[in-house]
Design a protein around this motif. Structure first.
Motif, PDB file in Angstrom:
ATOM      1  N   ILE A 108       0.863  -1.191   0.000  1.00  0.00           N
ATOM      2  CA  ILE A 108       0.000   0.000   0.000  1.00  0.00           C
ATOM      3  C   ILE A 108       0.891   1.229   0.000  1.00  0.00           C
ATOM      4  O   ILE A 108       1.793   1.340   0.841  1.00  0.00           O
ATOM      5  CB  ILE A 108      -0.895   0.039   1.254  1.00  0.00           C
ATOM      6  N   GLN A 109       0.645   2.119  -0.947  1.00  0.00           N
ATOM      7  CA  GLN A 109       1.321   3.418  -0.862  1.00  0.00           C
ATOM      8  C   GLN A 109       0.262   4.506  -0.765  1.00  0.00           C
ATOM      9  O   GLN A 109      -0.178   4.844   0.314  1.00  0.00           O
ATOM     10  CB  GLN A 109       2.309   3.575  -2.011  1.00  0.00           C
ATOM     11  N   CYS A 110      -0.238   4.984  -1.906  1.00  0.00           N
ATOM     12  CA  CYS A 110      -1.282   6.015  -1.773  1.00  0.00           C
ATOM     13  C   CYS A 110      -2.605   5.394  -1.317  1.00  0.00           C
ATOM     14  O   CYS A 110      -3.442   6.051  -0.722  1.00  0.00           O
ATOM     15  CB  CYS A 110      -1.482   6.770  -3.087  1.00  0.00           C
ATOM     16  N   GLY A 111      -2.793   4.105  -1.655  1.00  0.00           N
ATOM     17  CA  GLY A 111      -3.987   3.399  -1.199  1.00  0.00           C
ATOM     18  C   GLY A 111      -5.198   3.535  -2.095  1.00  0.00           C
ATOM     19  O   GLY A 111      -6.228   2.935  -1.801  1.00  0.00           O
ATOM     20  N   PHE A 112      -5.078   4.293  -3.184  1.00  0.00           N
ATOM     21  CA  PHE A 112      -6.279   4.490  -4.006  1.00  0.00           C
ATOM     22  C   PHE A 112      -6.767   3.173  -4.615  1.00  0.00           C
ATOM     23  O   PHE A 112      -7.962   2.910  -4.682  1.00  0.00           O
ATOM     24  CB  PHE A 112      -6.019   5.518  -5.123  1.00  0.00           C
ATOM     25  N   CYS A 113      -5.834   2.346  -5.040  1.00  0.00           N
ATOM     26  CA  CYS A 113      -6.212   1.071  -5.674  1.00  0.00           C
ATOM     27  C   CYS A 113      -6.567   0.007  -4.651  1.00  0.00           C
ATOM     28  O   CYS A 113      -7.108  -1.038  -4.994  1.00  0.00           O
ATOM     29  CB  CYS A 113      -5.059   0.552  -6.520  1.00  0.00           C
ATOM     30  N   THR A 114      -6.190   0.240  -3.389  1.00  0.00           N
ATOM     31  CA  THR A 114      -6.167  -0.835  -2.394  1.00  0.00           C
ATOM     32  C   THR A 114      -7.523  -1.509  -2.143  1.00  0.00           C
ATOM     33  O   THR A 114      -7.579  -2.744  -2.093  1.00  0.00           O
ATOM     34  CB  THR A 114      -5.558  -0.320  -1.067  1.00  0.00           C
ATOM     35  N   LEU A 144      -5.251  -1.919 -11.489  1.00  0.00           N
ATOM     36  CA  LEU A 144      -4.066  -1.111 -11.764  1.00  0.00           C
ATOM     37  C   LEU A 144      -3.618  -0.357 -10.519  1.00  0.00           C
ATOM     38  O   LEU A 144      -4.439   0.089  -9.724  1.00  0.00           O
ATOM     39  CB  LEU A 144      -4.363  -0.101 -12.888  1.00  0.00           C
ATOM     40  N   CYS A 145      -2.294  -0.282 -10.384  1.00  0.00           N
ATOM     41  CA  CYS A 145      -1.716   0.460  -9.261  1.00  0.00           C
ATOM     42  C   CYS A 145      -0.613   1.350  -9.816  1.00  0.00           C
ATOM     43  O   CYS A 145       0.270   0.872 -10.515  1.00  0.00           O
ATOM     44  CB  CYS A 145      -1.154  -0.511  -8.227  1.00  0.00           C
ATOM     45  N   ARG A 146      -0.663   2.612  -9.487  1.00  0.00           N
ATOM     46  CA  ARG A 146       0.337   3.543 -10.009  1.00  0.00           C
ATOM     47  C   ARG A 146       1.547   3.660  -9.100  1.00  0.00           C
ATOM     48  O   ARG A 146       2.502   4.330  -9.432  1.00  0.00           O
ATOM     49  CB  ARG A 146      -0.288   4.935 -10.199  1.00  0.00           C
ATOM     50  N   CYS A 147       1.471   3.030  -7.922  1.00  0.00           N
ATOM     51  CA  CYS A 147       2.512   3.294  -6.929  1.00  0.00           C
ATOM     52  C   CYS A 147       3.483   2.152  -6.680  1.00  0.00           C
ATOM     53  O   CYS A 147       4.671   2.376  -6.507  1.00  0.00           O
ATOM     54  CB  CYS A 147       1.876   3.627  -5.579  1.00  0.00           C
ATOM     55  N   THR A 148       2.998   0.935  -6.599  1.00  0.00           N
ATOM     56  CA  THR A 148       3.810  -0.110  -5.953  1.00  0.00           C
ATOM     57  C   THR A 148       4.646  -0.936  -6.907  1.00  0.00           C
ATOM     58  O   THR A 148       5.525  -1.663  -6.452  1.00  0.00           O
ATOM     59  CB  THR A 148       2.907  -1.087  -5.181  1.00  0.00           C
TER      60      THR A 148
HETATM   61  S1  FES Z   1      -1.044   2.205  -3.848  1.00  0.00           S
HETATM   62 FE1  FES Z   1      -1.325   3.993  -5.071  1.00  0.00          FE
HETATM   63  S2  FES Z   1      -2.431   3.327  -6.785  1.00  0.00           S
HETATM   64 FE2  FES Z   1      -1.934   1.529  -5.727  1.00  0.00          FE
END
Ligand code: FES
Ligand code: FES
Length: 163
Positions: A108-114, A144-148
């Motif tokens: 988990i980073q930004c968590g939007f996809c989580t 889709l995840c933009r962070c991990t």
């Molecule tokens: S944790 Fe940021 S989009 Fe997946």
């Protein structure tokens, strides 16, 4: 336009609503039921951020008319509980093994996809409790995840399966 009388079971609770028949399941969850865990990312079926379980199967709720879900059972991330009794989920303030593993493994980073990832992973593990890495990647291909970079998400789901 006449309203549609919608009956759903949402996170184990019966719900009845009068809705505009043009509304999607995602609209109804977020706007009518105030369940904001399913996120609106692309709004076109591509990102998986809006994933919920419909009668136990993962769906992109942005693509489904709520009226077409009449009488069905919806599980959102708000209904996901820790240990798996009947529907895969446990108690307030505790985490499901998939959620815990995502936290522990850095998935988990930004968590939007989580929330969508959690729902897709739960559906995957309900169907296949000991998936291979390839099966996990395939099961999460719609999320889709933009962070991990996905590696940590996949590691987390593998770890949840082991747990
Ligand atoms: S944790 Fe940021 S989009 Fe997946
Ligand atoms: S918001 Fe539904 S798939 Fe992207």
């Amino acid at each position: 336009m006449p309203k549609f009388h919608l009956t759903l079971t949402v996170n184990g609770e019966p719900r009845e609503l009068l809705i505009d028949p043009r509304r999607t399941l995602l609209d109804v969850l977020r706007n009518n039921l105030d369940l904001r865990g399913a996120h609106r990312g692309c709004d076109s079926g591509d990102c998986g951020a809006c994933t919920v379980l419909l009668d136990g199967l993962p769906v992109t709720s942005c693509l489904l008319l709520a009226a077409d879900c009449d009488g069905m059972d919806v599980l959102t991330v708000e209904g996901v509980l820790p240990s798996p009794p009947a529907r895969g989920v446990g108690g307030e303030g505790e985490l499901h093994p998939v959620q815990r593993a995502l936290v522990e493994k850095g998935g988990i980073q930004c968590g939007f996809c989580t929330p969508g990832v959690v729902m897709a992973a739960i559906a995957l593990l309900n169907d296949n409790p000991r998936p291979t890495e390839e099966e996990v990647r395939l099961g999460l291909a719609g999320n889709l995840c933009r962070c991990t970079g996905y590696k940590k998400i996949v590691e987390a789901v593998m770890s949840a399966a082991e747990a």
